[in-house]
Design a protein around this motif. Structure first.
Motif, mmCIF file in Angstrom:
data_model
loop_
_atom_site.group_PDB
_atom_site.id
_atom_site.type_symbol
_atom_site.label_atom_id
_atom_site.label_comp_id
_atom_site.label_asym_id
_atom_site.label_seq_id
_atom_site.Cartn_x
_atom_site.Cartn_y
_atom_site.Cartn_z
ATOM 1 N N LYS A 266 21.232 33.971 29.486
ATOM 2 C CA LYS A 266 20.156 33.181 28.892
ATOM 3 C C LYS A 266 20.174 31.719 29.336
ATOM 4 N N ASP A 267 21.328 31.216 29.729
ATOM 5 C CA ASP A 267 21.404 29.817 30.146
ATOM 6 C C ASP A 267 21.864 29.742 31.602
ATOM 7 N N ARG A 268 22.938 29.032 31.841
ATOM 8 C CA ARG A 268 23.449 28.898 33.199
ATOM 9 C C ARG A 268 24.479 29.986 33.475
ATOM 10 N N ALA A 269 24.282 30.737 34.534
ATOM 11 C CA ALA A 269 25.206 31.809 34.899
ATOM 12 C C ALA A 269 26.321 31.249 35.775
ATOM 13 N N ASN A 270 27.557 31.663 35.477
ATOM 14 C CA ASN A 270 28.687 31.212 36.289
ATOM 15 C C ASN A 270 29.301 32.391 37.042
ATOM 16 N N PHE A 271 30.484 32.190 37.591
ATOM 17 C CA PHE A 271 31.087 33.224 38.434
ATOM 18 C C PHE A 271 31.441 34.485 37.652
ATOM 19 N N HIS A 272 31.587 34.380 36.319
ATOM 20 C CA HIS A 272 31.878 35.574 35.523
ATOM 21 C C HIS A 272 30.721 36.581 35.615
ATOM 22 N N ALA A 273 29.492 36.078 35.599
ATOM 23 C CA ALA A 273 28.328 36.965 35.736
ATOM 24 C C ALA A 273 28.336 37.644 37.100
ATOM 25 N N TYR A 274 28.675 36.879 38.119
ATOM 26 C CA TYR A 274 28.729 37.431 39.476
ATOM 27 C C TYR A 274 29.808 38.510 39.572
ATOM 28 N N GLU A 275 30.963 38.243 38.997
ATOM 29 C CA GLU A 275 32.061 39.211 39.038
ATOM 30 C C GLU A 275 31.710 40.486 38.278
ATOM 31 N N GLN A 276 30.928 40.358 37.217
ATOM 32 C CA GLN A 276 30.514 41.541 36.470
ATOM 33 C C GLN A 276 29.657 42.461 37.339
ATOM 34 N N VAL A 277 28.700 41.874 38.048
ATOM 35 C CA VAL A 277 27.853 42.676 38.931
ATOM 36 C C VAL A 277 28.670 43.232 40.094
ATOM 37 N N ALA A 278 29.634 42.463 40.569
ATOM 38 C CA ALA A 278 30.517 42.956 41.636
ATOM 39 C C ALA A 278 31.291 44.191 41.176
ATOM 40 N N ARG A 279 31.667 44.235 39.888
ATOM 41 C CA ARG A 279 32.355 45.425 39.362
ATOM 42 C C ARG A 279 31.435 46.639 39.390
ATOM 43 N N TYR A 280 30.151 46.436 39.055
ATOM 44 C CA TYR A 280 29.203 47.550 39.146
ATOM 45 C C TYR A 280 29.194 48.108 40.572
ATOM 46 N N LEU A 281 29.094 47.204 41.541
ATOM 47 C CA LEU A 281 28.981 47.633 42.932
ATOM 48 C C LEU A 281 30.269 48.285 43.434
ATOM 49 N N LYS A 282 31.393 47.771 42.988
ATOM 50 C CA LYS A 282 32.670 48.362 43.395
ATOM 51 C C LYS A 282 32.757 49.812 42.931
ATOM 52 N N TRP A 283 32.296 50.069 41.707
ATOM 53 C CA TRP A 283 32.310 51.436 41.190
ATOM 54 C C TRP A 283 31.289 52.309 41.919
ATOM 55 N N LEU A 284 30.088 51.794 42.109
ATOM 56 C CA LEU A 284 29.042 52.574 42.773
ATOM 57 C C LEU A 284 29.427 52.910 44.214
ATOM 58 N N GLU A 285 30.127 52.003 44.854
ATOM 59 C CA GLU A 285 30.576 52.236 46.228
ATOM 60 C C GLU A 285 31.535 53.427 46.295
ATOM 61 N N LYS A 286 32.276 53.650 45.212
ATOM 62 C CA LYS A 286 33.239 54.755 45.168
ATOM 63 C C LYS A 286 32.572 56.108 44.954
ATOM 64 N N ILE A 287 31.455 56.131 44.234
ATOM 65 C CA ILE A 287 30.867 57.420 43.845
ATOM 66 C C ILE A 287 29.630 57.801 44.658
ATOM 67 N N LEU A 288 29.170 56.902 45.530
ATOM 68 C CA LEU A 288 27.982 57.178 46.331
ATOM 69 C C LEU A 288 28.337 57.257 47.810
ATOM 70 N N ASN A 289 27.513 57.982 48.554
ATOM 71 C CA ASN A 289 27.691 57.944 50.001
ATOM 72 C C ASN A 289 27.017 56.691 50.551
ATOM 73 N N ALA A 290 27.210 56.416 51.818
ATOM 74 C CA ALA A 290 26.732 55.159 52.404
ATOM 75 C C ALA A 290 25.216 55.021 52.297
ATOM 76 N N GLY A 291 24.495 56.115 52.507
ATOM 77 C CA GLY A 291 23.039 56.061 52.432
ATOM 78 C C GLY A 291 22.539 55.766 51.032
ATOM 79 N N GLU A 292 23.175 56.364 50.039
ATOM 80 C CA GLU A 292 22.787 56.122 48.647
ATOM 81 C C GLU A 292 23.108 54.685 48.240
ATOM 82 N N TYR A 293 24.289 54.240 48.611
ATOM 83 C CA TYR A 293 24.714 52.889 48.245
ATOM 84 C C TYR A 293 23.790 51.837 48.853
#
Length: 355
Positions: A287-314
C-alpha cells in the motif's frame, strides 16, 4: 473456462435458501462510519466479491460435500455484485435499497437490514446473484475433488482453505469441480426454502465509478480496487488476452502453516499453465513504499514455480509488484529473477527501474 467462488456454509437451511433464490450474501457487521479503518475486514470481504464476473461458477461447501450453485450474473468485465441496503459506506453512497433481508430468520433490530446472530449485529450489504440451472443443488463428496487435486504436487486455494470461509478457485479447480458435478446423480431438494427476494426494490449492480483508487488506505482496499477493475493496472497486462482472476493464491510447496500467498493471480484462458492451476500473471501489492522484502517474496514464488514447471511453462509467467513507490536497491536483492519481476508505481502510473 472460468474461475470459481468456493463458499463455506454452516447449515443446510442456509444452503437451500441461497440455492432457491439464486444468490449469496456474506453475514457482515454493519458499518455506519463514513470510511472503514485500515484494520477493518470490510475490504477483505469486498475483495472476495470483486473476483466474480458474469459466468464465474459458484460452489458451496457444507459438511464434506460440495454443492453447485450456478453462474454469476451481472458484469462481464468488472466486479459483479449488488449493493443491498445502507449498512455499508458503498451502499449509503449509492442510496441502495434493501432487496434481501434475512431479519425474519434471526432476531430483528430497529435498524433496517440489521439482525442479531449469536449475540452480534449482522447485515448483508453485498449480494452475489447466480443463474440457476438443472445442475443447481447437485453435489459431490469433497474428497472426490481432493483426490483429483492430489495429482498436483502443490497447494491450491481449495485444498488450503483451512480457517477461511470463502476462496476463489483457479480455472483448473473449477473445471474439475464442474466435471465431477456433471457426473453426479446426487441432488439436494431446496424447493421448500423461503423466498425472501424483494423484486420491487431497485437492485444496484456495482459499477466502476463507485471506487477511487487514489484514496485507498489499506492493502486490502487496494486489492479490492484492482480486482474490481483491471483498468487501474492495464499497463501491467496484455489487454488483448482474456484473463480470469483469483486472489490470495498459495504459491509454495505444502506447508503446515504460513504458506506464501500471492495477492492477485491472472489466468490466460487461451494459454493455461498446468490446466489452469498455475497463474500466467502474479501481482504482489504494497500500500505504501515497497522495499526489498516485497521483491524477495515474489522471488520465492518464482523459485518454487521454476522447480515445478518446465522451461516453456515457466517462460509464460510474468510478475509485478504494485505499490505507491519503491525503495529497492540491486545490491540487496537476488538478481536471478530481475527479468521476470517488474515494478509498477501507482503514484507515477509508470514502471520503475531497479538501480
Amino acid at each position: 473456462m472460468t474461475n470459481g467462488l468456493f463458499i463455506t456454509l454452516s447449515n443446510e437451511e442456509d444452503l437451500k435458501l441461497y440455492l432457491k433464490n439464486g444468490l449469496y450474501g456474506f453475514l457482515f457487521e454493519p458499518l455506519f462510519k463514513a470510511k472503514p479503518s485500515a484494520r477493518s475486514p470490510y475490504f477483505k470481504a469486498l475483495a472476495d466479491y470483486a473476483c466474480g464476473r458474469e459466468g464465474t461458477e459458484i460452489f458451496f461447501f457444507l459438511k464434506r460435500r460440495i454443492y453447485y450453485g450456478g453462474k454469476v450474473k451481472g458484469n462481464k468485465d468488472i466486479a459483479s455484485f449488488y449493493l443491498n441496503g445502507t449498512t455499508s459506506p458503498l451502499g449509503r453512497d449509492n442510496k441502495a435499497e434493501l432487496f434481501w433481508d434475512e431479519s425474519s430468520r434471526y432476531e430483528a433490530t430497529h435498524k433496517t437490514g440489521v439482525f442479531i446472530v449469536k449475540g452480534m449485529e449482522k447485515s448483508q450489504p453485498f449480494i452475489i446473484k447466480f443463474e440457476t440451472s438443472n445442475d443447481t443443488g447437485k453435489f459431490i463428496a469433497s474428497d472426490d475433488l481432493y483426490f483429483e487435486l492430489g495429482n498436483y504436487p502443490f497447494s491450491l486455494p481449495s485444498n488450503s482453505l483451512q480457517g477461511m470461509s470463502f476462496c476463489t478457485l483457479t480455472p483448473g479447480e473449477t473445471s474439475i469441480c464442474l466435471d465431477l458435478i456433471n457426473k453426479s446423480k446426487n441432488k439436494v431438494d431446496y424447493s421448500s426454502a423461503m423466498d425472501l427476494l424483494d423484486s420491487d426494490k431497485a437492485h444496484i449492480l456495482f459499477s466502476k465509478n463507485m471506487i477511487d483508487i487514489s484514496t485507498f488506505v489499506s492493502e486490502s482496499e487496494l486489492e479490492f480496487d484492482l480486482t474490481a477493475n483491471f483498468e487501474f493496472i492495464k499497463k501491467c497486462i496484455d489487454t488483448s488476452k482474456k484473463y480470469v482472476l483469483c486472489r490470495q493464491v498459495p504459491i509454495s510447496p505444502f506447508k503446515p502453516k504460513n504458506a506464501d500467498r500471492a495477492d492477485i493471480c491472472l489466468y490466460d484462458i487461451n494459454d493455461l499453465i498446468k490446466k489452469g492451476t498455475i497463474p500466467n500473471v502474479i501481482i504482489e501489492l504494497k500500500k505504501d513504499r515497497a522495499n526489498f522484502h516485497a521483491y524477495e517474496q515474489v522471488a520465492r514464488y518464482l523459485k518454487w514455480l521454476e522447480k515445478i514447471l518446465n522451461a516453456g511453462e515457466y517462460q509464460k509467467i510474468n510478475c509485478f509488484i504494485v505499490a505507491r513507490s519503491f525503495y529497492i536497491r540491486l545490491k540487496k536483492i537476488r538478481p536471478f529473477y530481475s527479468d521476470k519481476i517488474k515494478l509498477f508505481s501507482l503514484k507515477t502510473n509508470s514502471f520503475v527501474e531497479l538501480k
